[in-house]
Design an enzyme around this catalytic site. Structure first.
Site, short mmCIF file in Angstrom:
data_model
loop_
_atom_site.label_atom_id
_atom_site.label_comp_id
_atom_site.label_asym_id
_atom_site.label_seq_id
_atom_site.Cartn_x
_atom_site.Cartn_y
_atom_site.Cartn_z
CB ILE A 79 -4.38 65.54 11.70
CG1 ILE A 79 -5.62 64.66 11.50
CG2 ILE A 79 -4.75 67.02 11.54
CD1 ILE A 79 -6.75 64.93 12.49
CE1 TYR A 89 -4.04 67.70 18.43
CE2 TYR A 89 -5.18 69.77 17.97
CZ TYR A 89 -4.02 69.02 18.01
OH TYR A 89 -2.82 69.59 17.62
CB THR A 149 -2.29 72.99 17.04
OG1 THR A 149 -2.99 72.28 18.05
CG2 THR A 149 -1.03 73.60 17.64
CB THR A 150 -1.33 73.85 11.98
OG1 THR A 150 -0.71 72.67 12.51
CG2 THR A 150 -0.48 74.40 10.86
CE LYS A 174 -3.28 66.55 15.15
NZ LYS A 174 -3.26 67.99 14.74
NE ARG A 232 0.97 74.02 20.77
CZ ARG A 232 1.41 74.76 19.74
NH1 ARG A 232 2.03 74.17 18.74
NH2 ARG A 232 1.25 76.06 19.72
CE1 TYR A 292 -2.65 79.20 32.69
CE2 TYR A 292 -4.98 79.34 33.26
CZ TYR A 292 -3.66 79.68 33.52
OH TYR A 292 -3.35 80.47 34.58
#
Length: 307
Positions: A211, A140, A51-52, A169, A145, A114
């Site tokens: 993380i 993850y 994501t980051t 995660k 999100r 989504y």
């Protein structure tokens, strides 16, 4: 079969940003410098294109080149855990296989975003991905999100049926949920916190590490949070947890990694550039970020002196 990986993949796995030039092309030289800085600061493992790292703003070809650049620069100094997940099943398969080909120590595979798949569909997705490779898979789960929460029972079933699904995660604010992950999957299952304020609490229940996006700004402190805990100094780890709280808060007042890239720009580590539809925070928030960074002594003297 994966016991060695379970021992190696612990601590602070830093999810590194993808730096851009002002023309929005990827700044690979700066990216390599960030990797060296993290390793010298004590980061235990490196992750990219999570994501980051703004993966949804990268092409598949760019994601592969970022992964290849990282694995070459790391050169075995610490474990490498690229993010290979996507909203597209075939793309996830392709990227996860590529990660194995280039020698990644594990792949971080996000719950598809989504689409809002059912638990049955999530099981099929992860089962096929896990069966396609021999490297460890870290699931993850970030419902804030992806709009989908991977249920504990689904994760436990995957862990039972796929020996290479060795951890998760959890960017999940439901602390009851994360407790039940270890209850259902076993306490040797690798549980990582993806929520900054839950890094310490997850260690306390038997987590394998974190993380944390904040590691981009203070990699040494985020690594020390884990180090002090495993050394048995719970009070020092707790003190560090509260010391980091204000920094963690300000870095999430806008969508990650916008505040993070603003902060790294102030620190002189990157050019503060994101690809649309992401953008930098407001001037007001950037001033707040600068003030907090100054309190944590992570700004260059010449920048801090301007405040």
């Amino acid at each position: 079969m994966f016991e060695e990986a379970k021992q190696k993949l612990r601590g602070s796995i830093a999810p590194i940003v993808t730096p851009f030039h002002e023309d929005y092309s990827i700044d690979y030289a700066t990216f390599e410098n960030l990797i060296d800085w993290h390793i010298s600061s004590g980061t235990h493992a490196i992750s990219v294109t999570g994501t980051t790292g703004e993966p949804s703003s990268l092409t598949v070809e760019e994601r592969i080149r970022v992964m290849e650049t990282a694995v070459k620069k790391i050169n075995g100094r610490v474990p490498f855990v690229p993010g290979t997940g996507s909203t597209n099943h075939q793309e996830t398969l392709y990227l996860t296989k590529k990660a194995q080909e280039m020698g990644a120590d594990a792949a971080l595979v996000i719950v598809p975003y989504y689409n809002k798949p059912s638990q049955h569909a999530l099981y099929k997705h992860y089962k096929i991905v896990a069966d396609s490779v021999d490297i460890p898979i870290i699931v993850y789960n970030i419902p804030g999100r992806t709009a989908t929460n991977l249920h504990v029972d689904t994760l436990a079933r995957l862990h039972e049926d796929c020996p290479n699904i060795i951890g998760v995660k959890e960017s999940n604010k439901d602390f009851e949920h994360v407790n039940r992950v270890l209850l259902k999957c076993g306490r040797d299952f690798l549980l990582y916190s993806g929520i900054e304020l839950l890094c310490y609490p997850m260690l306390a229940i038997g987590g394998a590490g974190h993380i944390s996006a904040t590691a981009n700004v203070v990699p040494g402190k985020i690594a020390d949070l884990y180090n002090t805990w495993v050394a048995g100094d719970a009070q020092k780890a707790l003190d560090l947890h509260f010391e980091l709280m204000e920094l963690n808060d300000v870095l999430f007042k806008d969508t990650n990694p916008a505040p993070l890239k603003a902060a790294l720009g102030m620190m002189g580590k990157i050019k503060p550039v994101l690809r649309l539809p992401m953008d930098l925070p407001t001037a007001e928030l950037q001033n707040e970020i600068r003030d907090v960074l100054q309190q944590h002594v992570v700004l260059p003297d010449e920048i801090a002196a301007k405040r």
